[in-house]
Write a protein that holds these residues in place. Structure first.
Motif, PDB file in Angstrom:
ATOM      1  N   LYS A 161      39.326  38.952  41.167  1.00 56.71           N
ATOM      2  CA  LYS A 161      40.645  39.576  41.306  1.00 56.71           C
ATOM      3  C   LYS A 161      41.541  39.252  40.112  1.00 56.71           C
ATOM      4  O   LYS A 161      42.697  39.666  40.064  1.00 56.71           O
ATOM      5  CB  LYS A 161      41.338  39.102  42.588  1.00 56.71           C
ATOM      6  CG  LYS A 161      40.558  39.364  43.862  1.00 56.71           C
ATOM      7  CD  LYS A 161      40.354  40.842  44.131  1.00 56.71           C
ATOM      8  CE  LYS A 161      39.628  41.057  45.461  1.00 56.71           C
ATOM      9  NZ  LYS A 161      39.311  42.486  45.696  1.00 56.71           N
ATOM     10  N   THR A 162      41.016  38.487  39.144  1.00 50.19           N
ATOM     11  CA  THR A 162      41.790  38.168  37.949  1.00 50.19           C
ATOM     12  C   THR A 162      41.186  38.909  36.761  1.00 50.19           C
ATOM     13  O   THR A 162      40.137  39.560  36.883  1.00 50.19           O
ATOM     14  CB  THR A 162      41.759  36.648  37.664  1.00 50.19           C
ATOM     15  OG1 THR A 162      40.444  36.275  37.225  1.00 50.19           O
ATOM     16  CG2 THR A 162      42.110  35.850  38.917  1.00 50.19           C
ATOM     17  N   VAL A 163      41.830  38.767  35.612  1.00 49.67           N
ATOM     18  CA  VAL A 163      41.279  39.390  34.397  1.00 49.67           C
ATOM     19  C   VAL A 163      40.161  38.529  33.807  1.00 49.67           C
ATOM     20  O   VAL A 163      39.534  38.916  32.829  1.00 49.67           O
ATOM     21  CB  VAL A 163      42.389  39.589  33.332  1.00 49.67           C
ATOM     22  CG1 VAL A 163      43.404  40.588  33.816  1.00 49.67           C
ATOM     23  CG2 VAL A 163      43.047  38.259  32.965  1.00 49.67           C
ATOM     24  N   PHE A 164      39.892  37.384  34.430  1.00 50.25           N
ATOM     25  CA  PHE A 164      38.883  36.463  33.906  1.00 50.25           C
ATOM     26  C   PHE A 164      37.500  36.769  34.495  1.00 50.25           C
ATOM     27  O   PHE A 164      36.868  35.926  35.131  1.00 50.25           O
ATOM     28  CB  PHE A 164      39.265  35.020  34.213  1.00 50.25           C
ATOM     29  CG  PHE A 164      40.682  34.665  33.849  1.00 50.25           C
ATOM     30  CD1 PHE A 164      41.205  35.031  32.621  1.00 50.25           C
ATOM     31  CD2 PHE A 164      41.497  33.972  34.730  1.00 50.25           C
ATOM     32  CE1 PHE A 164      42.522  34.714  32.272  1.00 50.25           C
ATOM     33  CE2 PHE A 164      42.794  33.647  34.402  1.00 50.25           C
ATOM     34  CZ  PHE A 164      43.319  34.018  33.170  1.00 50.25           C
ATOM     35  N   ASN A 165      37.057  37.996  34.298  1.00 48.67           N
ATOM     36  CA  ASN A 165      35.741  38.382  34.823  1.00 48.67           C
ATOM     37  C   ASN A 165      35.028  39.260  33.795  1.00 48.67           C
ATOM     38  O   ASN A 165      35.458  40.383  33.548  1.00 48.67           O
ATOM     39  CB  ASN A 165      35.901  39.141  36.146  1.00 48.67           C
ATOM     40  CG  ASN A 165      34.570  39.332  36.852  1.00 48.67           C
ATOM     41  OD1 ASN A 165      33.621  38.568  36.646  1.00 48.67           O
ATOM     42  ND2 ASN A 165      34.486  40.339  37.701  1.00 48.67           N
ATOM     43  N   PRO A 166      33.963  38.739  33.178  1.00 48.30           N
ATOM     44  CA  PRO A 166      33.357  37.438  33.453  1.00 48.30           C
ATOM     45  C   PRO A 166      34.151  36.288  32.839  1.00 48.30           C
ATOM     46  O   PRO A 166      34.928  36.491  31.903  1.00 48.30           O
ATOM     47  CB  PRO A 166      31.991  37.544  32.759  1.00 48.30           C
ATOM     48  CG  PRO A 166      32.248  38.446  31.593  1.00 48.30           C
ATOM     49  CD  PRO A 166      33.233  39.479  32.114  1.00 48.30           C
TER      50      PRO A 166
END
Length: 468
Positions: A161-166
């Motif tokens: 749900k964050t922009v940290f993916n991956p």
């Protein structure tokens, strides 16, 4: 009917193969193959690596099969004995593709297996493979890992749900990548018990994939991994050079990312420095957040030592803690290892834990340790000597100075490591086996005629040995 021995049979095959491929191809890909046995119309050939096996299968399987049929007859089977670890002599038997029998008729020599994963068990039955000892609570924060820890906690609270993916965590061995990635997985399982979380090393993923190919269950393998909600792959650099494994992971990655699943990857280097990994994968690794865990500062090392001593109920004088922190700076694991060594010496020899004991133990551990020369350390030393950035060596630049630095690095890697020419080429500029051999030839010739060049090379080798 002719009698066949495996050595004689392979020699006859080689004569046919040699007439059908260029000399360099023959020397590179067929000379290293060793015949092991011939039994029940099955020839077993040993190949040096997984990469070697995949290349042979991709480029030369039709030639191999046609040659075997000509020498023995229709229905002849081919088995590859693939070396996984040359030091421990660990290997795996794999049947050639398009074989006339089912792949389940052969078994592997040990190792982890994937079939127990492929049934996609219910979430409560899925073993996440997480280490419960690695949590956020016992991950000691400092300036060198503050960003990575903050991002990791954000991912754990809101996976995918964050922009940290991956989330791509990288850093040298022992700085806490495995600890932090496991902590993310454990916190997600705590907050979201319905999510399917899986931690797996890149090596185990590759072994499982190889098993699925051997057992003709690749679709099951892919389907299982596509059911995971949070996939953690440790040491992703292990995928270097294994094209088919990378292709499979590429499809799994795309499916998970497109379906809102969280991916967490760790590596010993940043994506830009990963050689032997396809560009389309590297691009995806950089889609989210790339965070580095740096080597711990002296203050962080003190905090880590004090935390371990407190956790284990031990007491060390402050001057001993300071001395260890000042002199052991490579990794957290080294710090913990020194504490264990000091405790062992204190107990066995009935010695007080004091500065004298710590100094004597660290002299043995720190100063006498001879580190192996690695391709990375060679690249670093050569680039520093010629004052160019290490990233330049991995570009396609044809500038004379860059080409020469690349050639010297290849030559020294061939001389001072056990890596194959193919592996050296992959890790230095993404070049092939022939390029490495050519580089070695050029460097040797220059050493014979150019005193300045020879002096540079000698200075570089001296610097490499000093760092050991």
């Amino acid at each position: 009917m002719r009698e066949f021995d495996h050595v004689g049979l392979w020699e006859r095959c080689l004569r046919i193969i040699r007439d059908n491929v260029p000399e360099t191809t023959y020397n590179t890909w067929f000379i290293p193959i060793k015949p092991l046995k011939y039994k029940d119309k099955t020839l077993t050939l040993q190949v040096p690596s997984q990469f070697f096996y995949e290349f042979i299968e991709d480029k030369f399987i039709d030639l191999l099969r046609a040659t075997l049929y000509k020498e023995i007859g229709e229905g002849t089977k081919l088995i590859y004995n693939v070396m996984l670890d040359s030091n421990s002599k660990t290997s795996i038997d794999l049947e050639a593709s398009n074989r006339p029998v089912t792949p389940s008729s052969k078994t592997r020599n040990g190792g982890n297996k994937a079939p127990n994963l492929l049934k996609a068990p219910a979430v409560q039955d899925l073993d996440s493979q997480l280490n419960p000892d690695y949590t956020f609570e016992n991950f000691i924060e400092g300036y060198s890992n503050k960003l990575s820890r903050s991002v990791a906690e954000a991912v754990a609270k809101n996976p995918a749900k964050t922009v940290f993916n991956p989330l791509f965590l990288h850093g040298a061995s022992g700085v806490g990548k495995t600890h932090l990635s496991n902590a993310i997985g454990s916190k997600i399982k705590e907050l979201y018990p319905e999510k399917r979380v899986l931690y797996v090393s890149a090596h185990l993923f590759q072994v499982q994939y190889t098993d699925s190919v051997r057992n003709n269950t690749t679709n099951d393998f892919i389907n299982f991994y596509q059911t995971i909600d949070v996939l953690i792959i440790d040491d992703i650099q292990e995928f270097a050079g294994v094209t088919k494994t990378q292709n499979t992971f590429f499809h799994i990655f795309n499916h998970l990312h497109q379906n809102g699943k969280q991916l967490i990857l760790t590596s010993d280097r940043a994506p830009v420095l990963l050689q032997g990994v396809e560009e389309r994968l590297l691009t995806r690794f950089k889609w989210g957040m790339v965070a580095e865990l740096e080597k711990p500062s002296i203050e962080l090392r003190k905090d880590i030592l004090n935390n371990k001593l407190h956790r284990d109920g031990l007491q060390f004088p402050a001057e001993v803690v300071d001395y260890i922190a000042e002199n052991v700076h490579e990794s957290v694991r080294d710090l913990e290892g020194v504490i264990i060594s000091i405790m062992a010496h204190s107990t066995i020899y009935n010695k007080d834990i004091d500065l004298d004991l710590a100094q004597r133990i660290l002299r043995k551990i720190v100063h006498n340790e001879v580190k192996a020369i690695t391709i990375d350390s060679i690249i670093d030393t050569v680039c520093r000597h010629f004052e160019i950035d290490t990233s330049a060596i991995h570009t396609k630049s044809r500038k004379r100075e860059v080409v020469q630095v690349r050639q010297i690095a290849m030559y020294l890697a061939k001389k001072h490591t056990d890596s194959s020419s193919s592996k050296i080429g992959q890790l230095i500029g993404g070049k092939d086996h022939a390029t490495v051999l050519h580089a070695c030839k050029i460097v040797k010739e220059l050493c014979e005629v150019d005193k300045t060049f020879r002096a540079d090379l000698e200075n570089i080798e001296t610097s490499m040995k000093k760092k050991r």
